[in-house]
Every structure is written in structure tokens, then in C-alpha cells.
Scaffold this motif. Structure first.
Motif, PDB file in Angstrom:
ATOM      1  N   ASP A 199       0.808  -1.212  -0.078  1.00  7.94           N
ATOM      2  CA  ASP A 199      -0.120   0.015  -0.056  1.00  7.94           C
ATOM      3  C   ASP A 199       0.779   1.211  -0.104  1.00  7.94           C
ATOM      4  N   ILE A 200       2.232   1.231   0.037  1.00 10.17           N
ATOM      5  CA  ILE A 200       3.091   2.485  -0.339  1.00 10.17           C
ATOM      6  C   ILE A 200       2.856   2.883  -1.354  1.00 10.17           C
ATOM      7  N   ALA A 201       2.485   4.188  -1.421  1.00 13.67           N
ATOM      8  CA  ALA A 201       2.313   5.011  -2.678  1.00 13.67           C
ATOM      9  C   ALA A 201       3.472   5.554  -3.330  1.00 13.67           C
ATOM     10  N   GLU A 202       4.240   6.207  -2.299  1.00 12.82           N
ATOM     11  CA  GLU A 202       5.316   7.199  -2.699  1.00 12.82           C
ATOM     12  C   GLU A 202       6.538   6.312  -3.189  1.00 12.82           C
ATOM     13  N   VAL A 203       7.166   6.809  -4.275  1.00  9.44           N
ATOM     14  CA  VAL A 203       8.103   5.867  -4.804  1.00  9.44           C
ATOM     15  C   VAL A 203       9.272   5.825  -4.241  1.00  9.44           C
ATOM     16  N   SER A 204       9.740   6.916  -3.621  1.00 13.83           N
ATOM     17  CA  SER A 204      11.153   7.020  -2.641  1.00 13.83           C
ATOM     18  C   SER A 204      11.191   5.807  -1.372  1.00 13.83           C
ATOM     19  N   VAL A 205       9.666   6.085  -1.051  1.00 17.47           N
ATOM     20  CA  VAL A 205       9.496   5.335   0.282  1.00 17.47           C
ATOM     21  C   VAL A 205       9.366   3.798  -0.207  1.00 17.47           C
ATOM     22  N   LYS A 206       8.659   3.657  -1.129  1.00 17.99           N
ATOM     23  CA  LYS A 206       8.526   2.082  -1.667  1.00 17.99           C
ATOM     24  C   LYS A 206       9.838   1.470  -2.202  1.00 17.99           C
ATOM     25  N   ARG A 207      10.644   2.386  -2.747  1.00 23.75           N
ATOM     26  CA  ARG A 207      12.028   1.905  -3.007  1.00 23.75           C
ATOM     27  C   ARG A 207      12.822   1.411  -2.037  1.00 23.75           C
ATOM     28  N   THR A 208      12.932   2.216  -0.852  1.00 24.24           N
ATOM     29  CA  THR A 208      13.695   2.147   0.209  1.00 24.24           C
ATOM     30  C   THR A 208      13.080   1.126   1.148  1.00 24.24           C
ATOM     31  N   ALA A 209      11.839   0.762   1.362  1.00 23.80           N
ATOM     32  CA  ALA A 209      11.183  -0.387   1.824  1.00 23.80           C
ATOM     33  C   ALA A 209      11.443  -1.602   1.126  1.00 23.80           C
ATOM     34  N   TYR A 210      11.572  -1.749  -0.116  1.00 26.53           N
ATOM     35  CA  TYR A 210      11.721  -2.894  -0.842  1.00 26.53           C
ATOM     36  C   TYR A 210      13.238  -3.189  -0.613  1.00 26.53           C
ATOM     37  N   GLU A 211      14.200  -2.248  -0.437  1.00 24.09           N
ATOM     38  CA  GLU A 211      15.536  -2.580  -0.064  1.00 24.09           C
ATOM     39  C   GLU A 211      15.676  -3.116   1.254  1.00 24.09           C
ATOM     40  N   ARG A 212      15.048  -2.760   2.285  1.00 26.80           N
ATOM     41  CA  ARG A 212      14.801  -2.927   3.595  1.00 26.80           C
ATOM     42  C   ARG A 212      14.295  -4.381   3.499  1.00 26.80           C
ATOM     43  N   LEU A 213      13.224  -4.688   2.982  1.00 24.38           N
ATOM     44  CA  LEU A 213      12.711  -6.102   2.992  1.00 24.38           C
ATOM     45  C   LEU A 213      13.692  -7.145   2.520  1.00 24.38           C
ATOM     46  N   ARG A 214      14.371  -6.430   1.194  1.00 28.33           N
ATOM     47  CA  ARG A 214      15.327  -7.487   0.716  1.00 28.33           C
ATOM     48  C   ARG A 214      16.464  -7.802   1.603  1.00 28.33           C
ATOM     49  N   ASP A 215      16.913  -6.568   2.365  1.00 29.88           N
ATOM     50  CA  ASP A 215      17.929  -7.005   3.164  1.00 29.88           C
ATOM     51  C   ASP A 215      17.579  -7.866   4.327  1.00 29.88           C
ATOM     52  N   LEU A 216      16.450  -7.680   4.908  1.00 26.50           N
ATOM     53  CA  LEU A 216      15.940  -8.478   6.202  1.00 26.50           C
ATOM     54  C   LEU A 216      15.702  -9.773   5.600  1.00 26.50           C
ATOM     55  N   ASP A 217      15.025 -10.047   4.567  1.00 22.97           N
ATOM     56  CA  ASP A 217      15.101 -11.665   4.027  1.00 22.97           C
ATOM     57  C   ASP A 217      16.517 -12.108   3.979  1.00 22.97           C
ATOM     58  N   ASN A 218      17.429 -11.778   3.563  1.00 19.84           N
ATOM     59  CA  ASN A 218      18.886 -11.851   3.560  1.00 19.84           C
ATOM     60  C   ASN A 218      19.372 -12.287   4.543  1.00 19.84           C
ATOM     61  N   LYS A 219      19.000 -11.376   5.660  1.00 29.10           N
ATOM     62  CA  LYS A 219      19.576 -11.453   6.965  1.00 29.10           C
ATOM     63  C   LYS A 219      18.897 -12.403   7.979  1.00 29.10           C
ATOM     64  N   LEU A 220      17.838 -12.543   7.957  1.00 27.77           N
ATOM     65  CA  LEU A 220      17.149 -13.672   8.641  1.00 27.77           C
ATOM     66  C   LEU A 220      17.333 -14.972   8.195  1.00 27.77           C
ATOM     67  N   LYS A 221      17.941 -15.820   9.210  1.00 27.63           N
ATOM     68  CA  LYS A 221      18.446 -17.186   9.118  1.00 27.63           C
ATOM     69  C   LYS A 221      16.989 -18.183   8.871  1.00 27.63           C
ATOM     70  N   PRO A 222      16.971 -19.027   8.166  1.00 28.27           N
ATOM     71  CA  PRO A 222      15.487 -19.891   8.131  1.00 28.27           C
ATOM     72  C   PRO A 222      15.850 -20.983   9.318  1.00 28.27           C
TER      73      PRO A 222
END
Length: 181
Positions: A84-107
Motif C-alpha cells: 500500500d505504499i504509494a510514494e516511490v522513494s519510500v517504496k524503493r527504500t522499503a523494498y531494499e529494507r525487506l530484501r536486506d531483512l530477507d537475506n539477514k534472517l536465517k531460516p
């Protein structure tokens, strides 16, 4: 007279241990403070503030267990808000954060795998997400939250029959109202 240097050294060592313990506790309190602020900032959908607070909590160098909890929380909630994030810069930053968290969290735990599944679902990696959700269900088949998230994933993929099945499974895994647990 010969015992005086020993007492001074022992006192200094004890003082050093106390100061390092106080410093460690101060770091934990600081990280928890930033985490609590992060909790409210995300609730208010103040994303950039949330990102800054998450960085502050990380720099406070809490113990690894607390840091993993902070990462789980950020990944869980940010994946909820991401579509639901509409602002492009916020969405891009959120995407990067999510990708980093996915890589960081060990399964290595059901909680981490669940958050990784939610992150991948939010990022559109549906097959990866579905695989993670099934791993969680294999370990915890009576966790309704997993069925609900899996149903949401199937809804995004327009697999409505599978979504309906998972919503029903979520309902069937809930305890009865009369259950006193």
C-alpha cells in the motif's frame, strides 16, 4: 602492607566488571527505546522515521536475540504495509529494507521462516513465499496465522480456491470459544 595492592587490583577489576555491565544494560535499554519508537512510527506509517529508528536500534548493539526480534518485527510489519505504499522513494527504500531483512534472517526458526515468507509474498516472490509457508506449516500445523497469510498469498495470485481452503483451515485450527486455554 602486602595485601593492599591485591585489594586495589581486586577493587579495580570489580569496578571494571560493574562498569561494563552497566554499559551493556545501557545499550539494551537504548536499543529497546528505539524499538518502541519504531513500533509506534510504523503504526503511524512514518516509514522513513521507522527506518532511521531501526538503524539506531542496530547501532545500539543489542544482543543478537533482541536484534533478531527487531528484524522479525520490522520484516513482519513492513511486509504488511509494503503493497500500500504509494510514494516511490519510500517504496524503493522499503523494498531494499525487506530484501536486506530477507537475506539477514536465517531460516532456523518457525518465526524467521514465517517472516521470510511474508517478505517474499510482499515482494512478489510467490513461489519462494509459498515454500516458506509450507515449511512453517510442517513444523506448526495448528498456527492459524500461517494459513491466513498463505490464503492472502493465493488471493494475490488469483488462486481463489486455494485461498478459500486455507481460510477454512485457519478457522478449523482456532480453539473453540468454550476452550478455557
Amino acid at each position: 602492607v602486602s595485601g593492599a595492592p591485591f585489594k586495589i587490583i581486586a577493587s579495580l577489576i570489580l569496578l571494571l566488571i560493574m562498569v561494563s555491565g552497566i554499559y551493556y544494560e545501557f545499550r539494551l535499554i537504548t536499543a529497546d527505546h528505539y524499538f518502541n519508537r519504531l513500533y509506534y512510527a510504523l503504526g503511524e506509517r512514518q516509514y522513513f522515521t521507522s527506518f532511521v529508528l531501526a538503524d539506531y536500534a542496530k547501532k545500539a548493539e543489542a544482543n543478537p536475540i533482541n536484534q533478531e526480534h527487531y528484524d522479525q518485527f520490522l520484516g513482519d510489519k513492513l511486509s504488511d504495509f509494503y503493497p500500500d505504499i504509494a510514494e516511490v522513494s519510500v517504496k524503493r527504500t522499503a523494498y531494499e529494507r525487506l530484501r536486506d531483512l530477507d537475506n539477514k534472517l536465517k531460516p532456523n526458526s518457525s518465526e524467521n521462516i514465517f517472516v521470510k515468507a511474508k517478505i517474499n509474498s510482499a515482494l512478489g516472490n510467490y513461489q519462494v513465499s509459498e515454500n516458506y509457508f509450507h515449511q512453517v506449516l510442517n513444523a506448526s500445523p495448528y498456527w492459524p496465522k500461517t494459513y491466513i497469510e498463505l490464503a492472502r498469498l493465493f488471493t494475490r495470485e488469483k488462486k481463489y480456491q486455494e485461498a478459500l481452503i486455507n481460510y477454512r483451515l485457519a478457522l478449523s485450527s482456532l480453539p473453540e470459544i468454550s476452550d478455557s486455554r
